[in-house]
Write an enzyme that holds these catalytic residues in place. Structure first.
Site, PDB file in Angstrom:
ATOM      1  CG  ASN A 307      36.704  36.385  41.175  1.00  0.00           C
ATOM      2  OD1 ASN A 307      36.878  36.523  42.379  1.00  0.00           O
ATOM      3  ND2 ASN A 307      36.948  37.356  40.293  1.00  0.00           N
ATOM      4  CE  LYS A 385      15.394  36.407  34.530  1.00  0.00           C
ATOM      5  NZ  LYS A 385      14.273  35.782  35.180  1.00  0.00           N
ATOM      6  N   PRO A 404      40.484  45.736  30.987  1.00  0.00           N
ATOM      7  CG  PRO A 404      40.173  47.755  32.089  1.00  0.00           C
ATOM      8  CD  PRO A 404      39.432  46.649  31.389  1.00  0.00           C
ATOM      9  CG  PHE A 423      48.462  38.628  45.215  1.00  0.00           C
ATOM     10  CD1 PHE A 423      48.675  39.907  45.701  1.00  0.00           C
ATOM     11  CD2 PHE A 423      48.416  37.576  46.120  1.00  0.00           C
ATOM     12  CE1 PHE A 423      48.846  40.139  47.056  1.00  0.00           C
ATOM     13  CE2 PHE A 423      48.585  37.786  47.482  1.00  0.00           C
ATOM     14  CZ  PHE A 423      48.799  39.060  47.953  1.00  0.00           C
ATOM     15  CE  LYS A 441      48.762  39.945  34.661  1.00  0.00           C
ATOM     16  NZ  LYS A 441      47.364  40.199  34.981  1.00  0.00           N
TER      17      LYS A 441
HETATM   18  O1  PMT Z   1      40.196  37.453  48.306  1.00  0.00           O
HETATM   19  P1  PMT Z   1      40.566  36.167  49.010  1.00  0.00           P
HETATM   20  O2  PMT Z   1      39.401  35.228  49.136  1.00  0.00           O
HETATM   21  O3  PMT Z   1      41.267  36.416  50.309  1.00  0.00           O
HETATM   22  O4  PMT Z   1      41.602  35.403  48.064  1.00  0.00           O
HETATM   23  C1  PMT Z   1      42.879  35.930  47.843  1.00  0.00           C
HETATM   24  C2  PMT Z   1      43.285  35.814  46.369  1.00  0.00           C
HETATM   25  C3  PMT Z   1      43.446  34.366  45.986  1.00  0.00           C
HETATM   26  C4  PMT Z   1      42.249  36.474  45.482  1.00  0.00           C
HETATM   27  C5  PMT Z   1      44.656  36.591  46.254  1.00  0.00           C
HETATM   28  O5  PMT Z   1      45.600  35.998  47.083  1.00  0.00           O
HETATM   29  C6  PMT Z   1      45.145  36.591  44.815  1.00  0.00           C
HETATM   30  O6  PMT Z   1      45.816  35.691  44.352  1.00  0.00           O
HETATM   31  N1  PMT Z   1      44.816  37.665  44.073  1.00  0.00           N
HETATM   32  C7  PMT Z   1      45.055  37.749  42.611  1.00  0.00           C
HETATM   33  C8  PMT Z   1      43.984  36.998  41.896  1.00  0.00           C
HETATM   34  C9  PMT Z   1      44.153  37.032  40.391  1.00  0.00           C
HETATM   35  O7  PMT Z   1      43.282  37.514  39.716  1.00  0.00           O
HETATM   36  O8  PMT Z   1      45.279  36.586  39.928  1.00  0.00           O
HETATM   37  P2  PMT Z   1      45.733  36.528  38.347  1.00  0.00           P
HETATM   38  O9  PMT Z   1      46.849  35.607  38.314  1.00  0.00           O
HETATM   39  O10 PMT Z   1      44.544  36.279  37.466  1.00  0.00           O
HETATM   40  O11 PMT Z   1      46.189  38.024  38.080  1.00  0.00           O
HETATM   41  C10 PMT Z   1      47.540  38.427  38.249  1.00  0.00           C
HETATM   42  C11 PMT Z   1      47.612  39.831  38.789  1.00  0.00           C
HETATM   43  O12 PMT Z   1      47.051  40.736  37.852  1.00  0.00           O
HETATM   44  C12 PMT Z   1      46.886  40.063  40.092  1.00  0.00           C
HETATM   45  O13 PMT Z   1      47.659  40.959  40.865  1.00  0.00           O
HETATM   46  C13 PMT Z   1      45.579  40.719  39.667  1.00  0.00           C
HETATM   47  O14 PMT Z   1      45.092  41.623  40.672  1.00  0.00           O
HETATM   48  C14 PMT Z   1      46.033  41.497  38.442  1.00  0.00           C
HETATM   49  N2  PMT Z   1      45.000  41.695  37.420  1.00  0.00           N
HETATM   50  C15 PMT Z   1      44.460  40.647  36.732  1.00  0.00           C
HETATM   51  C16 PMT Z   1      43.571  40.871  35.713  1.00  0.00           C
HETATM   52  C17 PMT Z   1      43.213  42.204  35.401  1.00  0.00           C
HETATM   53  N3  PMT Z   1      42.330  42.472  34.442  1.00  0.00           N
HETATM   54  N4  PMT Z   1      43.744  43.215  36.089  1.00  0.00           N
HETATM   55  C18 PMT Z   1      44.638  42.990  37.085  1.00  0.00           C
HETATM   56  O15 PMT Z   1      45.110  43.922  37.728  1.00  0.00           O
END
Ligand code: PMT
Length: 499
Positions: A307, A385, A404, A423, A441
């Site tokens: 991503n 590949k 996970p 986040f 979460k």
């Molecule tokens: O890295 P930058 O370019 O500075 O951009 C910042 C950002 C947009 C990446 C950051 O501000 C942000 O939003 N990070 C979380 C991105 C994300 O994956 O969000 P989500 O809504 O999909 O996930 C929610 C939360 O679960 C997040 O805290 C994520 O870290 C966590 N997560 C998600 C999936 C997973 N398998 N494990 C996790 O821990």
């Protein structure tokens, strides 16, 4: 394309003490050195070893092309000897496993954290790395024999064992743990374990099946019960090609964890941090775990799912919190952001590795998950590949499975950090989706940012606009630099801890 820097090999050879010294340091034959000289290039793996060896000798070098800028300076083996070095003294025992080469990086990281490192190697370790590599790095003799008269005259094994503030075994193999548990003292390393009064710390590393074996598990449990501290192992790819638990923790993590286990060092570190003139040390003593950047999930040997996260936001938070005195462990996916100062950086690639690194970093007071973790990975990534079908109309289906959830796992962990912050990156219904995500979460706070906008996608940008949601409040923050958002979050954390 990756830039290749030409290397001034003759200057490096002179500084190292000649061709033979370089051969021994890199564990290669004379023809390899001739090859390097002809090409004017060093293999990638050689650069950190040479960099560390020459830095330990007091030279100043540019890391990319190993150009010698100055030296040798005042750091000589004499000035850093155990007697007059102010930092804690660590006896680094290297046992014989494939991860032995990583022990060199552990030695380097420990030195960077201010420790004086003395190396000890078992006979099997010498099958993987040479005592000279370690000696060049530490600037001190590497001890490897119980029966060497010179060693006994210079420093008997009892004195060696007693001179340390901490004994660290990297890697702790199944065989080494078995001998240590049985109290067998048939070489210098195992004799030191019996003779030392210092804390003993081990970083296990082995094949997952060997790790899971009842004998190993029982040795592990029994050593722990006797007060031996264990760092890892974690899950992931192991050197033998099998995946599972048994992979050694990353060197930076081992070094940081080992330093935290030295009581005098931890106390002095706190005092040093508290006396930081002109800077707020409000988070001094708090261990904060932060995830940042993307994760990358392989499809085959050359393709992957990723991503657009740049790590800017997560890294800015790490910097802000380290500046306030926190002890920060930053677990980051692949990014080009520079490593923040004064944090322990653990580089990972996949979500599974990120989870393992977070797990190994616990306990922590606070966890902040800013990483954009891939929700899915390819169920069976191909070893080679994948070939495009001959038929131009044929489609391609990849079977995905869920990764996970690191945030949810940390929130539900038995040793859960007291404050867990997530986040939420949403493209629509920001508030509702983020509130639901916080509850689902199990985190305490969630920072909701609207991503994917045409003007500013937030991913990769220097700016962000967010809301902070707790269980009973929503605070809207204006659009600002990611560094400012990091300071604002640090203010909130400070306020939480002072109230
Ligand atoms: O890295 P930058 O370019 O500075 O951009 C910042 C950002 C947009 C990446 C950051 O501000 C942000 O939003 N990070 C979380 C991105 C994300 O994956 O969000 P989500 O809504 O999909 O996930 C929610 C939360 O679960 C997040 O805290 C994520 O870290 C966590 N997560 C998600 C999936 C997973 N398998 N494990 C996790 O821990």
């Amino acid at each position: 394309m990756k830039k290749v820097f030409p290397v001034n090999l003759s200057a490096i050879l002179t500084a190292l003490g000649g061709r033979h010294a370089m051969q021994q340091l890199l564990d290669v034959g004379p023809s390899a050195i001739s090859n390097y000289l002809t090409r004017g290039q060093l293999p990638q793996r050689a650069k950190p070893i040479i960099y560390a060896a020459l830095t330990a000798k007091g030279y100043q070098l540019r890391p990319d092309d190993l150009e010698i800028i100055a030296g040798p300076a005042a750091i000589t083996p004499h000035t850093v000897s155990a007697e007059n070095h102010a930092g804690p003294r660590i006896l680094l025992i290297i046992a014989g496993g494939i991860a032995a080469y990583k022990a060199l990086e552990v030695a380097r990281q420990l030195q960077q954290l201010g420790a004086h490192v003395t190396g000890v190697m078992t006979d099997s370790a010498k099958q993987f790395i040479t005592p000279l590599s370690l000696a060049a790095l530490t600037g001190e003799k590497c001890y490897d024999s119980l029966f060497s008269l010179t060693d006994e005259a210079e420093m008997g094994h009892i004195r060696l064992a007693r001179s340390a503030d901490l004994v660290l075994v990297v890697p702790a193999t199944a065989s080494f743990m078995a001998r240590a548990n049985a109290g067998i003292a048939d070489d210098l390393a195992t004799t030191i374990l019996l003779a030392t009064t210092a804390k003993v710390v081990m970083a296990p590393a082995m094949n997952p099946v060997m790790w899971a074996h009842q004998a190993t598990q029982s040795n592990f449990a029994s050593l722990r019960q006797r007060g031996v501290e264990m760092i890892g192992p974690v899950s992931g790819d192991t050197a033998c090609g099998e995946e599972g638990e048994g992979r050694m923790c990353e060197p930076a993590m081992i070094a940081a964890a080992a330093m935290r286990l030295i009581p005098t060092y931890a106390a002095r570190d706190e005092a040093d941090k508290d006396s930081g003139a002109g800077t707020s040390r409000s988070l001094s003593g708090k261990h904060i775990l932060i995830t940042s950047g993307p994760t990358i999930e392989p499809i085959d040997k050359v393709r992957f799912i990723a991503n657009r996260s740049s790590g800017k936001q997560g890294h800015a938070i790490a910097t802000a919190l380290a500046n306030r005195g926190a002890n920060v462990t930053l677990v980051s996916g692949p990014v080009t952001e520079p490593a923040p100062a004064n944090v322990t950086l653990v580089n990972v690639t996949t979500a599974a590795e990120m989870l393992a690194a977070c797990d190994a970093a616990l306990p922590a007071d606070i966890a902040i998950c800013a990483a954009a973790v891939a929700d899915w990975r390819v169920k069976a990534a191909a070893d080679e590949k994948l070939k495009k079908p001959e038929n131009p109309d044929a489609g391609m289906t990849l079977e995905l499975c869920q990764n996970p959830d690191i945030l949810a796992t940390l929130s539900a962990a038995p040793n859960r950090p007291k404050l867990v912050i997530g986040f939420a990156a949403e493209t629509e219904n920001l508030l509702e989706n983020a509130a639901a995500k916080r509850r689902r979460k199990g985190c305490d706070w969630i920072i909701a940012n609207q991503v994917g906008g045409e003007d500013d996608p937030v991913f990769g940008s220097a700016l962000n606009q967010a809301m902070l949601l707790t269980s009973d409040s929503v605070e809207e923050w204006p659009r600002m630099q990611k560094t400012e958002l990091a300071e604002k979050l640090a203010d909130q954390i400070e306020a939480e801890y002072s109230s």
